[in-house]
Enzyme design. Structure first.
Site, PDB file in Angstrom:
ATOM      1  N   ARG A  64       0.930  -1.178   0.031  1.00  0.00           N
ATOM      2  CA  ARG A  64       0.112   0.046   0.163  1.00  0.00           C
ATOM      3  C   ARG A  64       0.965   1.120   0.013  1.00  0.00           C
ATOM      4  NH1 ARG A  64      -4.895   0.396  -1.577  1.00  0.00           N
ATOM      5  NH2 ARG A  64      -5.551  -1.335  -0.101  1.00  0.00           N
ATOM      6  N   ARG A  87       1.499  -6.572  -9.780  1.00  0.00           N
ATOM      7  CA  ARG A  87       1.965  -5.580  -8.479  1.00  0.00           C
ATOM      8  C   ARG A  87       2.301  -6.843  -7.392  1.00  0.00           C
ATOM      9  NH1 ARG A  87      -3.185  -2.805  -5.568  1.00  0.00           N
ATOM     10  NH2 ARG A  87      -4.636  -4.558  -5.807  1.00  0.00           N
ATOM     11  N   HIS A 157       0.092   3.519 -10.512  1.00  0.00           N
ATOM     12  CA  HIS A 157      -0.849   3.673  -9.402  1.00  0.00           C
ATOM     13  C   HIS A 157       0.099   4.657  -8.409  1.00  0.00           C
ATOM     14  CE1 HIS A 157      -3.751   3.351  -6.320  1.00  0.00           C
ATOM     15  NE2 HIS A 157      -4.537   2.279  -6.987  1.00  0.00           N
ATOM     16  N   ASP A 201     -13.059   8.961  -6.527  1.00  0.00           N
ATOM     17  CA  ASP A 201     -12.583   7.595  -7.066  1.00  0.00           C
ATOM     18  C   ASP A 201     -12.939   8.135  -8.680  1.00  0.00           C
ATOM     19  OD1 ASP A 201     -11.352   5.339  -8.110  1.00  0.00           O
ATOM     20  OD2 ASP A 201     -12.491   4.154  -7.035  1.00  0.00           O
ATOM     21  N   GLU A 258      -2.957   8.592 -10.868  1.00  0.00           N
ATOM     22  CA  GLU A 258      -2.411   7.498 -11.935  1.00  0.00           C
ATOM     23  C   GLU A 258      -2.461   7.759 -12.970  1.00  0.00           C
ATOM     24  OE1 GLU A 258      -4.773   4.174 -10.222  1.00  0.00           O
ATOM     25  OE2 GLU A 258      -5.030   5.407  -8.171  1.00  0.00           O
TER      26      GLU A 258
END
Ligand SMILES: O=P(O)(O)OC[C@H]1O[C@@H](O)[C@H](O)[C@@H](O)[C@@H]1O
Length: 283
Positions: A64, A87, A157, A201, A258
Site C-alpha cells: 500500500r 504488483r 498507481h 475515485d 495515476e
C-alpha cells in the site's frame, strides 16, 4: 548480474530492493516485488511518495503506497483480482546504472505458468525507472511475445505524499471527460482546480495536459505520455477504515494521481509492443 559502480542492493522491510542514487543526490528505492517504487526523494528533499506505515511486505501481497503497477487489468474491470497480478509478482532486476546526472533501473516480468493459469497473454512487461535532480520517470513497456493477440488495461498507481490532503489542489483537469467510479456518472470537469474534501475515485479520459499538484509551500508537476486516462483516488474516512494496511488517518497524507489506460484497452498483435510513461517533477 552486476550492478556497476552504483545502485545498491538493499533489504527493504525484508524484501530485496535496489536503491538508486544519482550523483546530484536524488534517490529512489524499487522492490523486486512488483517492481514497486516505494520511495522517491528528489535532490535535497523529502520523500514525495506516500508509503503506508501499515503496508504489508509479503510475497503475493500488494504494497500500500509507492507506485503499484496495475497490469494486465485496472481495478476490477475484468475477471482478475483488483489491479491484476503484476504488483504481486516477483520481477527480475535486469539493469541498474548510474550516469553523470541520473540513476536508473530496469525490471522485467515475463509470462510464466503461474500467469498463464490466470490470463492467456504471453507478455514481457518492463519497468524503467530513472531519477535525476527534481525528476522521477517511470516507463512501462509491454511486448506480446506469443502468437496470439491480447488486450490489457494498466496503470502506474502513484501514491503522492501530501502534507494535508484537504489543503492541496490538483490543476489541469478542466474540460476533461470524467467517469466517477463512486456515483457511476459521467460528466465534463468544469473546475479549474480540484480540492479533495471527500472520498474521490474518478477516471479522467484523454488527459493531455500536464497536471499540477499544489500545496501551501510546494508544487509537483505530473506528466503522462501514452497513458490517456488519469485516475484520482483518495479513500477518505470510511473507506480507509476498511483498508487494513492504511492507518485511519493515512488518507490525509496521500493522493493517488495515476497515469492509466482504462477506457480503451491496448490490443497487441504478436510481437507488437506498447509503452506508457509517467514523470513527476518538483517545482
Ligand atoms: O485497494 P486496491 O486494490 O489497491 O485499490 C485501490 C484503489 O485503486 C484505484 O486505482 C481505484 O480507482 C480504486 O477503485 C481502488 O479502490
Amino acid at each position: 548480474m552486476t550492478t556497476p559502480n552504483l545502485a545498491e542492493r538493499i533489504d527493504f522491510h525484508g524484501m530485496p530492493a535496489t536503491r538508486l542514487r544519482a550523483p546530484d543526490g536524488s534517490e529512489a528505492i524499487v522492490l523486486d516485488h512488483g517492481a514497486h517504487v516505494v520511495s522517491w526523494k528528489p535532490r535535497g528533499g523529502p520523500d514525495r511518495l506516500y508509503l503506508s506505515p501499515d503496508a504489508v511486505f509479503k510475497e503475493g501481497t500488494a504494497v500500500r503506497g509507492g507506485v503499484p503497477i496495475c497490469f494486465p487489468q485496472f481495478a476490477s474491470n475484468g475477471p482478475l483480482p483488483s489491479h491484476g497480478f503484476a504488483r504481486k509478482s516477483k520481477w527480475e532486476l535486469v539493469d541498474a546504472r548510474v550516469g553523470e546526472d541520473y540513476a536508473m533501473a530496469n525490471l522485467r516480468l515475463r509470462y510464466s505458468d503461474a500467469t498463464l493459469a490466470q490470463w492467456q497473454g504471453k507478455f514481457v512487461l518492463e519497468l524503467a525507472i530513472s531519477v535525476s535532480g527534481d525528476r522521477l520517470d517511470m516507463e512501462m513497456d509491454v511486448l506480446n511475445d506469443g502468437d496470439e493477440s491480447f488486450s490489457f488495461t494498466a496503470a502506474l498507481h502513484t501514491y503522492l505524499a501530501v502534507k494535508e490532503v484537504e489543503e492541496c489542489m490538483l490543476e489541469g483537469l478542466r474540460g476533461q471527460e470524467c467517469s466517477d467510479s463512486l456515483t457511476k456518472k459521467r460528466f465534463r470537469e468544469s473546475g479549474t482546480s480540484f480540492m479533495i474534501d471527500q472520498e474521490v475515485d474518478r477516471i479522467y479520459h484523454g488527459t493531455k495536459n500536464a497536471l499540477l499538484l499544489r500545496e501551501q509551500h510546494r508544487a509537483l508537476a505530473i506528466y503522462s505520455e501514452n497513458l490517456p486516462d488519469t485516475v484520482v483516488w483518495n479513500p477518505w474516512v470510511e473507506r480507509s477504515k476498511q483498508l487494513q494496511d492504511l492507518p485511519d488517518n493515512g488518507f490525509r497524507r496521500m493522493l493517488c494521481v495515476e497515469g492509466a489506460v482504462v477506457e480503451t484497452p491496448i490490443v497487441l498483435a504478436p510481437q507488437e509492443s506498447w509503452w506508457g510513461r509517467q514523470t513527476l517533477m518538483t517545482l
